[in-house]
Design a protein around this motif. Sequence first.
Motif, PDB file in Angstrom:
ATOM      1  N   ARG A  51       8.195 -13.391  -0.100  1.00 49.45           N
ATOM      2  CA  ARG A  51       7.554 -12.167  -0.573  1.00 49.45           C
ATOM      3  C   ARG A  51       8.425 -10.944  -0.276  1.00 49.45           C
ATOM      4  NH1 ARG A  51       2.733 -11.951  -2.316  1.00 49.45           N
ATOM      5  NH2 ARG A  51       2.447  -9.804  -1.602  1.00 49.45           N
ATOM      6  N   HIS A  52       9.106 -10.946   0.863  1.00 51.20           N
ATOM      7  CA  HIS A  52       9.920  -9.791   1.221  1.00 51.20           C
ATOM      8  C   HIS A  52      11.168 -10.245   1.967  1.00 51.20           C
ATOM      9  CE1 HIS A  52       7.019  -6.676   0.070  1.00 51.20           C
ATOM     10  NE2 HIS A  52       6.090  -7.494   0.523  1.00 51.20           N
ATOM     11  N   ALA A  54      14.220  -8.206   4.259  1.00 48.94           N
ATOM     12  CA  ALA A  54      14.686  -6.951   4.848  1.00 48.94           C
ATOM     13  C   ALA A  54      15.888  -7.246   5.729  1.00 48.94           C
ATOM     14  CB  ALA A  54      13.576  -6.280   5.659  1.00 48.94           C
ATOM     15  N   ASN A 113       2.508  -7.366   2.567  1.00 44.81           N
ATOM     16  CA  ASN A 113       2.891  -6.601   1.381  1.00 44.81           C
ATOM     17  C   ASN A 113       3.903  -5.509   1.693  1.00 44.81           C
ATOM     18  OD1 ASN A 113       1.226  -8.062  -0.336  1.00 44.81           O
ATOM     19  ND2 ASN A 113      -0.535  -6.728   0.021  1.00 44.81           N
ATOM     20  N   VAL A 114       4.082  -5.188   2.972  1.00 40.77           N
ATOM     21  CA  VAL A 114       5.042  -4.165   3.403  1.00 40.77           C
ATOM     22  C   VAL A 114       5.818  -4.724   4.591  1.00 40.77           C
ATOM     23  CG1 VAL A 114       5.348  -1.861   4.390  1.00 40.77           C
ATOM     24  CG2 VAL A 114       3.628  -2.229   2.609  1.00 40.77           C
ATOM     25  N   LEU A 115       7.154  -4.701   4.509  1.00 41.80           N
ATOM     26  CA  LEU A 115       8.000  -5.169   5.612  1.00 41.80           C
ATOM     27  C   LEU A 115       9.168  -4.194   5.720  1.00 41.80           C
ATOM     28  CD1 LEU A 115       8.295  -7.538   7.674  1.00 41.80           C
ATOM     29  CD2 LEU A 115       9.913  -8.554   6.061  1.00 41.80           C
ATOM     30  N   SER A 126       4.995  -4.211   9.770  1.00 44.18           N
ATOM     31  CA  SER A 126       4.517  -5.282   8.899  1.00 44.18           C
ATOM     32  C   SER A 126       3.065  -4.985   8.527  1.00 44.18           C
ATOM     33  CB  SER A 126       4.632  -6.638   9.617  1.00 44.18           C
ATOM     34  OG  SER A 126       4.009  -7.663   8.891  1.00 44.18           O
ATOM     35  N   SER A 163       3.678  -7.814  -6.977  1.00 44.40           N
ATOM     36  CA  SER A 163       5.130  -7.690  -6.897  1.00 44.40           C
ATOM     37  C   SER A 163       5.597  -6.415  -7.569  1.00 44.40           C
ATOM     38  CB  SER A 163       5.799  -8.891  -7.578  1.00 44.40           C
ATOM     39  OG  SER A 163       5.436  -8.939  -8.943  1.00 44.40           O
ATOM     40  N   ILE A 166       5.918  -0.926  -4.297  1.00 40.07           N
ATOM     41  CA  ILE A 166       7.089  -0.782  -3.433  1.00 40.07           C
ATOM     42  C   ILE A 166       6.722   0.024  -2.201  1.00 40.07           C
ATOM     43  CG2 ILE A 166       8.702  -0.909  -5.369  1.00 40.07           C
ATOM     44  CD1 ILE A 166       9.042   2.145  -5.080  1.00 40.07           C
ATOM     45  N   ARG A 414      16.208  -7.486  -5.398  1.00 46.80           N
ATOM     46  CA  ARG A 414      16.424  -6.936  -4.057  1.00 46.80           C
ATOM     47  C   ARG A 414      17.470  -7.703  -3.263  1.00 46.80           C
ATOM     48  NH1 ARG A 414      12.388  -3.335  -2.620  1.00 46.80           N
ATOM     49  NH2 ARG A 414      11.423  -2.525  -4.491  1.00 46.80           N
TER      50      ARG A 414
END
Length: 964
Positions: A51-52, A54, A113-115, A126, A163, A166, A414
């Motif tokens: 999903r992410h 970083a 949903n956020v990392l 997170s 997806s 952002i 990404r």
Amino acid sequence: MHTGVTCGSKSRGCQFCFNMILLLSLLLPLWVEPAVCLEDNTTFTFEGNMRHLAVAPDGVYIATEEKLYQLSHNLTLLHCLTLRSLSGGEVQGPASLYCASKRELWKSNFTVNVLLPFVTNKTLLSCGVVDNSQGYCEVLDLKNISKLLHSELIQVGSLAHSSASISLLVELEKNPPQTETYILTAIQSNENPDYASDSKTINLQNTLDSQSGGIFTLSGEHGSTPVIKNKGSVEFVDGFQINKTIYILSNVVLVKTNKVRLVWLKASTSKSGTLGSLEAVTLIEGSRLLASSVVPGGEQVLWSGVFCTDRGQTNTQLVLFDISPPVNNNPDKEPDFYYKDPPNPQEKKRGGKTVLYKQNSMTSVLAVRQKNWMVFFVGTADGQLIKLVVSQNYDVLCPKVLYKASDDRKVFPRMQLDPVDQRHIYVPFEKKVNNKCGTSMVTETKPCCDHDRRAAPSAEFSVDRIRHLMSFLTMMGPSPDWNVGLSAENLCTKECGWVQKVVQDLIPWDAGTDSGVSYESSNKPTAPQEKIRPLTSLDHPQSPFYDPEGGAITPVARVVVERIARKGEQCNIVPDNVDDIVADIAQEEKEEDDTPETCIYSNWSPWSACSSATCEKGKRMRQRMLKAQLDLSVPCPHTQDFEPCMGPGCSDEDGSTCMMSEWITWSPCSMSCGAGIRSRERYVKQFPEDGSICTLPTEETENCVVNEDCTPSSCLVTEWGEWDACSATCGLGMKRRERMVKMPPADGSICGAEVLEVEKCMMPECHTIPCLLTPWSEWSDCSVTCGKGSRTRHRVLKSPLELGECTEELEQVEKCMLPECPIDCAMSDWTEWSECNKSCGKGHTIRTRAVTMEPQFGGDPCPETIQRKKCKVRKCSRGQGNNDEKKRRKEQREKRRSKQVKTEVTSEHPGCKMRPWSSWTECTKQCGGGIQERLMTVKQKFKTAQLSSCKERKEIRACNVHPC
């Protein structure tokens, strides 16, 4: 064009003039600055769908549907967590080979949903949703994610499995120059009532508890909640901050089409001031943005996007925009986004795009800058990683496939650059991530690939008997002063005919006006100028042609000079005199005759036209010239020859047949837009034997359409390139050809012209070809860790052995060069200990050694070269030491008073007279460090001398220490 001597004697020069065509096929070089990769193409495979991804200086972080991974930069697993919630789950310990799930402990699921790595705070933020309905956030230790620092139920980002939303960290100037960091989230608009949300389209939330309202809150400076809302359906693709401007890219989905919108926000001192500076522009209509990457550096803000022009996302192209923010800001006047004022139907557009590359099913892009070059890494849906090098004039050099996934896994958007070494790319695939060395590539020269094939430059020129030496020169750009060409190529043959074709491979030459050593070297005028010379593979280690073995340079171009036409009368007309016959001699005929060896003739002229124009019998003639008669007693046969003939079409054999050359390449289309005409030519290689005029055409034309649509929304394209080789070596395959966009539409729309054509091709049946081979494997690692080594690659025979023996090679070996191996400092042996510096009492003695090899390439440094230790010969009697010292001083005064030149010297030890030092011996080695010696021997020993004070002396020194 050079002027040369005539071919043959003055009266027998080349009489006719010929048109020649020169085709220069440049093998364009692909260059990138040399760099070193620590490790290439490592892979980490994980459970579930990613999903992410970083990347931070402390490591790589991956969130899947069920787990959170922490990896090192070389993709070694450090920690792994099962995603947990307040009602269940637990933090697991250090990483093992896999992450064990404990579902029996779970009572709800947590989806990330956020990392966001908060590097300055050394934490990992997170956020996501539990039970598909409740927002949840936690703060983890960036160096060890198993340490939970804070958690709470609060919404940051989308509540849906989206997806198209952002998040990023942005810096606002609170007390300039001090800044504070906030989370910016841009959430896909969703009308599903199951995802009731307090957040709007674009939000700013706190990252620290010390900020107003506490960590993760939306509230502004005065209790307000500043947000940006939207009208209609919006999908967000990317966001980033450059200096004080925040950029957000999105797709606004309409009923029948789509438009790509860019939002600018000016980072202010407050949330409300930042969001209130909203300004937006439309980049493209009718296409959908799939992936995005800003080009770092430069005065302009250049940004690249992957756009698809169809709903299936197969027709994709890479487009470059200048997205620099407007000078005159007119905020909050937008049809799709609004802060306070209602939507404004007036819409602003931004043109000036450049289409860089077209490729089916592109899914991801990452842009970097290397000096004056932009480098784009493009991922595809079938698992390819493609590298594009683009000049500052937006010329695209040959695309190169750096990596191809064996199982055709899709490359996710990404891709990220390693923030530490700036050379590795993290490429996310389904259930795995690769660490690919992308920004370094050993400098090499390669032919230009099919994606960038252009027609070879050509020119036509004429030669005659006076001017038949051909020279040309063309510069290689960009380069310091390198060029390729020919010098004084003689187009006359030894028999005074004309060459039919010249094919010459060319290597680069240095004009001697610039001292640059690579394509990107800055201007360094050579003063004084040097003579032009060919480049070699040993000129400079940074040269793109450098080869430490000193091998030959690979040709970078090929020139083809071909005779295409002849001015003046046709060859089959009977010449007026013998000189004209000799001037246009054909190739030596191989028919047998009874000519004596003492008679030297020229070749026969071509046959004349038949004397009869009907089917009545006639005759035709040919002539030759007697050049020399070596024996006058031997008669020489005739110089004229006749044979019967009939008029055209009456011969028993088809004597009216013309022999024609191959057609020359088609000329460019006469129109750059719309319908035009193009032509091509050929020439008569041999005229009819019956003397008739050749009626076959030497020129043909056809209609051509370069750009069907000539409206402002159309684009200009090149002509189609040549077809590629068939994709199959036997049986049915596919071949393709391409053309390029020369100029995008003037109105800023997407170019709709086709740039790729594919059609089937049939090769011989497969059972007739015994050698069916797999593609070459990737090159192995170099056989050494430093210095010179070798590497290999293999392929496998696919066809059955019963079809025949295959002689194709299955293994290839090439040399490889890694950084030089460290060389430690080398020392000579210690000398003997010297005599004690005192004749009685306590003193010291020393010994020395020399450096025979200085350390190189990071080798161990040199140790000490002098050692000292105490010595004691005997106890001094009272007064004896002073007497000895007085006696030594007296001898030295006598020596200084002496005016005679002596060949012997007195030893520094009292009581001895020594001979002079001998000459140094020859060095024991020519290179790599050797030893020299010299001696001093005793000439006379005084009675008062101590036994230990009169000895022969020897000195040693290092020599020839330069490497071999």
